[in-house]
Every structure is written in structure tokens, then in C-alpha cells.
Scaffold this active site. Structure first.
Site, PDB file in Angstrom:
ATOM      1  CE  LYS A 170       5.531  -7.640   7.237  1.00 39.47           C
ATOM      2  NZ  LYS A 170       6.928  -7.640   6.784  1.00 39.47           N
TER       3      LYS A 170
ATOM      4  CB  ALA B 122       9.475   9.486   0.449  1.00 42.62           C
TER       5      ALA B 122
ATOM      6  CG  HIS C 109      17.340   5.765   1.678  1.00 41.90           C
ATOM      7  ND1 HIS C 109      16.344   6.155   2.554  1.00 41.90           N
ATOM      8  CD2 HIS C 109      17.146   6.489   0.539  1.00 41.90           C
ATOM      9  CE1 HIS C 109      15.582   7.078   1.970  1.00 41.90           C
ATOM     10  NE2 HIS C 109      16.033   7.287   0.749  1.00 41.90           N
TER      11      HIS C 109
ATOM     12  CB  ALA D  38       4.313   1.162  -6.384  1.00 39.41           C
TER      13      ALA D  38
ATOM     14  CD  GLU E  28      12.937  -0.039  -1.521  1.00 34.06           C
ATOM     15  OE1 GLU E  28      12.050   0.612  -0.923  1.00 34.06           O
ATOM     16  OE2 GLU E  28      14.056  -0.301  -1.025  1.00 34.06           O
TER      17      GLU E  28
ATOM     18  CB  SER F 175      -0.941  -0.008   1.193  1.00 35.11           C
ATOM     19  OG  SER F 175      -0.197   0.000   2.398  1.00 35.11           O
ATOM     20  N   GLY F 176       2.086   1.175  -0.537  1.00 35.83           N
ATOM     21  CA  GLY F 176       2.875   2.391  -0.745  1.00 35.83           C
ATOM     22  C   GLY F 176       2.381   3.090  -2.004  1.00 35.83           C
TER      23      GLY F 176
ATOM     24  NE  ARG G  37      20.127   9.740  -1.901  1.00 36.67           N
ATOM     25  CZ  ARG G  37      18.843   9.571  -1.954  1.00 36.67           C
ATOM     26  NH1 ARG G  37      18.346   8.365  -2.065  1.00 36.67           N
ATOM     27  NH2 ARG G  37      18.048  10.607  -1.895  1.00 36.67           N
TER      28      ARG G  37
ATOM     29  CG  ASP H  25       7.596  -9.875   3.911  1.00 36.20           C
ATOM     30  OD1 ASP H  25       8.398 -10.625   4.492  1.00 36.20           O
ATOM     31  OD2 ASP H  25       7.138  -8.841   4.433  1.00 36.20           O
TER      32      ASP H  25
ATOM     33  CG  HIS I 289      19.714   9.052   2.706  1.00 38.06           C
ATOM     34  ND1 HIS I 289      20.298  10.141   3.291  1.00 38.06           N
ATOM     35  CD2 HIS I 289      18.793   9.544   1.846  1.00 38.06           C
ATOM     36  CE1 HIS I 289      19.745  11.253   2.804  1.00 38.06           C
ATOM     37  NE2 HIS I 289      18.823  10.909   1.929  1.00 38.06           N
TER      38      HIS I 289
ATOM     39  N   GLY J 291      11.259  14.498  -2.140  1.00 41.24           N
ATOM     40  CA  GLY J 291      10.332  14.878  -3.173  1.00 41.24           C
ATOM     41  C   GLY J 291      10.303  13.939  -4.358  1.00 41.24           C
TER      42      GLY J 291
ATOM     43  CD  GLU K 143      16.114  15.363  -3.035  1.00 39.62           C
ATOM     44  OE1 GLU K 143      16.209  14.245  -3.555  1.00 39.62           O
ATOM     45  OE2 GLU K 143      15.202  15.682  -2.252  1.00 39.62           O
TER      46      GLU K 143
ATOM     47  NE  ARG L  27      16.031   5.402  -4.799  1.00 34.22           N
ATOM     48  CZ  ARG L  27      15.762   6.503  -4.100  1.00 34.22           C
ATOM     49  NH1 ARG L  27      15.386   7.615  -4.727  1.00 34.22           N
ATOM     50  NH2 ARG L  27      15.873   6.508  -2.794  1.00 34.22           N
TER      51      ARG L  27
END
Ligand code: SIN
Length: 538
Positions: free
Chosen positions: A49, A60, A352, A30, A376, A27-28, A291, A224, A245, A63, A129, A387
Site C-alpha cells: 500500500k 517491532a 498493539h 509475513a 497479523e 510487505s511486512g 499483557r 484492508d 500493549h 524480538g 518478556e 498473544r
């Protein structure tokens, strides 16, 4: 033994079933955005879950990257993504990402997401960034993920065709000869196993940050979705690339709170514990280098000064500005006695983001028919070996939209599920007792120590020996609880990350080896794919 296809024994005739046109796991951003983009003629279920608002996306801060400025273009965004990805990005996928970014951001604005605007103007405010050559990060204060997810969740909750099933753990997908048939789940509220039946399953279950001791990810990020995909015979790609990160709060009571890269985007400097600025010695982009480079530079300064942290300095900005631009970071630091307008913030790198995951094309398709991957959990090749900042929420949007188009194309007017599908599975495991809490801690310590920011063969072989032993012992476990399923996934993924990291005998992006310090394009400008040999277990 590597031949268990499913984590538990079951007989589909004895399990309660629910039927859907489309099942979404996670339920993020995506998962929820894909649900909203699917036509409402389909009966959809989102399995999550925990509660619907717990995901990595919600946390997050910085942005979403999108080339909106007249000085900017998708071509420049493409170039920056490839540069950060250190030679391993899939150019075709990156083109889709950057070219379709603006139209999906427009959809978010139509859904009512409130991004910050330029003063006295209707245009979105853009910040910078790491490794971006232009200001192209749109944001909502310093809680962008929360603003986007809250808005999308509030809308999906009103959709009559979408059911949300919280506290539902996706154990395994059921397949029949590489065709997806549904998802076997454990419902925590009713303590019952339920089989969700559908020929279309969209895996948006997130990454596996919990393999490491310090991570910005929530507790639920135990991999999972990647584990169930591997067991079903899905190809995994780029598992060795794990992003740290650079700037995560380092405080005795909190080592997981992100200090957004946007703080460096607004000019913050990194200093070692002696107060010396160090990034100019490491990269021409200084604090805004990619990063992986900033994380390694911090690691090296920590070693040099025999310290567990460095400092982030934004004390040259005034309090009012910081409170307005970074309200959440300002307030959270203050609860730990750090006033960022006066004090340096102690920070250290922490896990991260997982660049690797379930191999998917630009329509989210995997090698299993009807099984899609998004966000992800997926590896569509857009991140390569490292990334680019703020490309991850964007990935969930762009590919979520493309998956919804593809599902619509495949299903047409009516969804499909196989009411006749039947499967009985049994492996007769011995019921071995395992201290799962201790095992989880061991895995996190080993991964952090030997398979973290700096790696070498000797350390990774040590890690492999220990993890292989854990893997053999958990194969003897009877799995009935969420804790059991999670530890199975964590040990499996630790094993796969280690194996891929040992195999890649070079340094590239987030994978840095002291025994192979150079990038070796001749032998290694290619992806490592992991796939379970299913034998007769198809
Ligand atoms: C951050 O705000 O620094 C995180 C953004 C990202 O991971 O892309």
C-alpha cells in the site's frame, strides 16, 4: 445494506491486467519472507500500500521467541503460549509454531540477519518478556523488526522472479464460486485501476490498529486485508480479541511510540503517578504478567490516581547499559526530554495487535480456494485470546514457510491463472458526500471509549448504534479513492469487532467485560466466526 460484494463497480474487460503465478498482498515480515521461501520458478508480485519498508513488522522492537537455551524447550514455549492465550489457542497450530521456530530462525541467520550475540560467544543472546517462563527472546538491539525486514527486503529486491509494486492498494479479491481469481487494485502513481490475475493470492496485509485513537501501528493499518477477505466470503475468527500493549510512551507529542516489553524483561518496574509500585498486587509474575493483565492493572491504577498515565522505572540501570541495550528507545525518549537513566518514562496502554482475523489452518489455507492468509491478518489460533509477547514475527516466518510449501505442492511446476475470467459488477450506489476524516476520528473515539481495554454491554450497544448508522451511510458512497476504500474497511471491521465483543458474554484474555467478569469455559471456550452471507453475489 450488507450485500455489496465489491467496494466499487468494474468491468474486468476494461481494466489493464497483469498475470502472475502468485500474488502477495503486504510487505511486512509475513509477505516478504513468504516471497523468499517460494521457489524461483514462480513469477511473484508483492503489492504494498505504501513503500515496501512501511509495515507493522518494521516497528517491532522486542524480538522473536524461540526456545534455544538448553534449559528451554518447544514444550515450555507451547505451555507459555497456551497460558497467555487464556484457553482459546489452537493446540495443533501452536505445536507447529514452537516446533518449527528454530529452523526458520536458522534461515533468517543464513539470510544475514544480525541478532545480538552473547558477550565473547557465538550464541544468540536471549532475553525475557511477559509470561515467558524462560529467556527465549532473540533480538537486534531494540529494533529487531527493522533489522529483519531490512535484510529480507534487500534480498527480495535482487530476486528476478519477484516484482514489488509499491503504492498499490488492494481493493478486493475477485472470486468465482469460492475460488480466488486475482486482486483488483488502485495504483496511486498512475491513478489507474489494475487487475492482478492469479489463482494464488497470499494475504499478508496486517491488522486494523487504526480503529483505535492510540495505537503502535502505522497509518496503513486500516484492516484492508481483513475487509477484502470478509467481502469475498472468507471466515473471520476471534475478532473481539484486540491486544493493548501496556507500555506506550505517553507524551503530548507522541502517544504511539512503543517502550518495548524487553525493558521490563531487563527489570523495569511500573509505578503509578504517586511513585508506588503496583504490579505485585495484581499478579504473581509482577511486571512480566501476560499483557492483558498488565494493561488492565495500569488502566485501574490510572483511574485510581486520576491520571492518564503511569511510569516505567529503569533508572537503576546505568546510562551506558541503556544506550547499548535500547539505543532507539533511549534516543527517542531523550528527544522528548526524558533521560531514562534518570527519569521515569510516562507510559499508557495503546492498541498493539489484533488476535483475530482471517481464519486459516497451519498451511495458511482459508475457506476460499487459492486464498491464503499469513501474519497479523490471519487467525490461525496460535494467539487465542491474548498473544504471547514476541510470537508475532515468529508467526509470519513459520506460517510463511508452510504456505510456500503448500503453494509449491498445489501449483507444481507451473503456476495457474485464468485468462478467460470475466466479471462485470455494478451496484448503482447514490453518490453520498461523507466527511471521511471526521468519520475516521469518530470510529477511533468510539472504539477506544467503548470497545477498548474494559468493556460492558451498555457501552458496546451505544458503539453499535453509532457504527451501524455509519455503516448504512457509507454503503451509499461511491468509492474511488484510497481514503474511500479505507473508511469502508474501518467501519466494517469496527462493526464486526463490536458484534463479536457483545456476543461473548464472559471475560477472557484481552476481552474484559465488567458485566461478565468471569471466564465461562462451559459456554464460551469456543471461537466466534463471522462470515458474510453472499447470497447470489458469489
Ligand atoms: C515489544 O517489544 O514489547 C513488542 C513485542 C511484541 O509485540 O511481541
Amino acid at each position: 445494506m450488507d450485500n455489496y460484494r465489491y467496494l466499487m463497480d468494474f468491468d474486468t474487460d476494461k481494466i489493464r491486467k497483469e498475470y502472475y503465478d502468485v500474488i502477495i498482498i503486504g510487505s511486512g515480515i509475513a509477505g516478504v519472507y513468504t516471497a523468499l521461501e517460494l521457489p524461483d520458478k514462480y513469477k511473484v508480485v508483492i503489492l504494498t500500500k505504501e513503500t515496501i519498508d512501511i509495515s507493522n513488522s518494521v516497528l517491532a522492537q522486542g524480538g522473536i521467541a524461540v526456545s534455544l537455551d538448553k534449559e528451554d524447550s518447544p514444550e515450555l514455549h507451547f505451555k507459555d503460549t497456551l497460558y497467555a492465550g487464556a484457553g482459546l489457542c489452537d493446540e495443533n497450530s501452536v505445536w507447529v509454531l514452537v516446533n518449527e521456530a528454530a529452523q526458520n530462525i536458522e534461515s533468517l541467520c543464513k539470510f544475514g540477519v544480525n541478532f545480538d550475540k552473547k558477550k565473547n560467544r557465538d550464541e544468540l543472546s536471549l532475553t525475557r518478556e511477559g509470561a515467558h517462563s524462560k529467556n527465549r527472546i532473540i533480538h537486534a538491539g531494540d529494533t529487531t523488526g527493522k533489522e529483519v525486514c531490512d535484510k529480507l527486503i534487500s534480498i527480495v529486491e535482487t530476486r528476478n522472479n519477484v516484482k514489488i509494486k509499491e503504492r498499490t492498494f488492494a481493493i478486493d479479491i475477485l472470486t468465482d464460486k469460492d475460488v480466488c481469481k486475482g486482486v483488483l487494485t488502485y495504483d496511486e502513481d498512475s491513478s489507474e485501476y489494475i487487475l492482478y490475475v492469479s489463482n494464488v493470492v497470499i494475504n499478508a496485509a496486517g491488522g486494523f490498529g487504526q480503529l483505535y485513537s492510540n495505537t503502535t501501528n502505522p497509518e496503513v493499518a486500516t484492516g484492508d486485508g481483513v475487509g477484502l477477505a470478509y467481502r469475498a466470503g472468507a471466515e473471520l475468527m476471534d475478532m473481539e480479541f484486540v491486544q493493548f500493549h501496556p507500555t506506550v510512551l505517553f507524551h503530548p507529542e507522541n502517544k504511539s511510540f512503543l517502550i518495548s516489553e524487553a525493558v521490563r524483561g531487563e527489570g523495569a518496574l511500573l509505578r503509578n503517578v504517586r511513585g508506588e509500585r503496583f504490579m505485585p498486587q495484581y499478579h504473581e509474575l509482577n511486571e512480566l504478567a501476560p499483557r492483558d493483565i498488565v494493561s488492565r492493572a495500569i488502566f485501574s491504577e490510572m483511574k485510581k490516581t486520576d491520571s492518564d498515565y503511569v511510569y516505567l522505572d529503569i533508572t537503576f540501570k546505568d546510562k551506558n547499559y541503556l544506550e547499548e541495550r535500547f539505543p532507539n528507545i533511549y534516543k527517542t525518549c531523550l528527544t522528548y526530554g526524558i533521560d531514562m537513566s534518570k527519569d521515569y518514562i510516562p507510559v499508557a496502554p495503546a492498541e498493539h495487535y489484533c488476535m483475530g482475523g482471517v481464519k486459516a489452518d497451519v498451511f495458511g489455507r482459508t475457506n476460499i480456494s487459492g486464498f491464503f492468509a499469513c501474519g497479523e491478518v490471519a487467525c490461525s489460533g496460535i494467539h487465542g485470546a491474548n498473544r504471547l509477547a514476541s510470537n508475532s514475527l515468529l508467526e509470519g516466518l513459520v506460517f510463511g514457510h508452510k504456505i510456500s510449501d503448500e503453494v509449491n505442492r498445489v501449483l507444481g511446476d507451473r503456476g495457474a491463472y485464468d485468462e478467460t475470467f470475466h466479471l462485470k459488477y455494478s451496484m448503482n450506489r447514490a453518490n453520498k458526500e461523507i466527511d471521511k476524516k471526521q468519520l475516521k476520528m469518530n470510529i477511533q473515539n468510539i472504539m477506544t471509549k467503548y470497545v477498548g481495554i474494559i468493556r460492558d454491554k451498555e457501552g458496546m450497544l451505544k458503539a453499535k448504534g453509532i457504527v451501524d448508522e455509519c455503516y448504512n451511510s457509507i454503503n451509499e458512497m461511491v468509492n474511488i479513492s484510497i481514503e474511500d476504500f479505507e473508511i469502508q474497511n474501518m467501519v466494517l471491521l469496527a462493526k464486526l469487532v463490536i458484534e463479536a465483543a457483545i456476543e461473548r458474554e464472559e471475560s477472557r484474555g484481552a476481552h474484559y467485560r465488567t458485566d461478565f467478569q468471569n471466564t465461562d469455559d462451559i459456554n464460551w471456550k469456543r471461537n466466534i466466526i463471522k462470515k458474510k452471507n453472499l447470497g447470489n453475489n458469489k
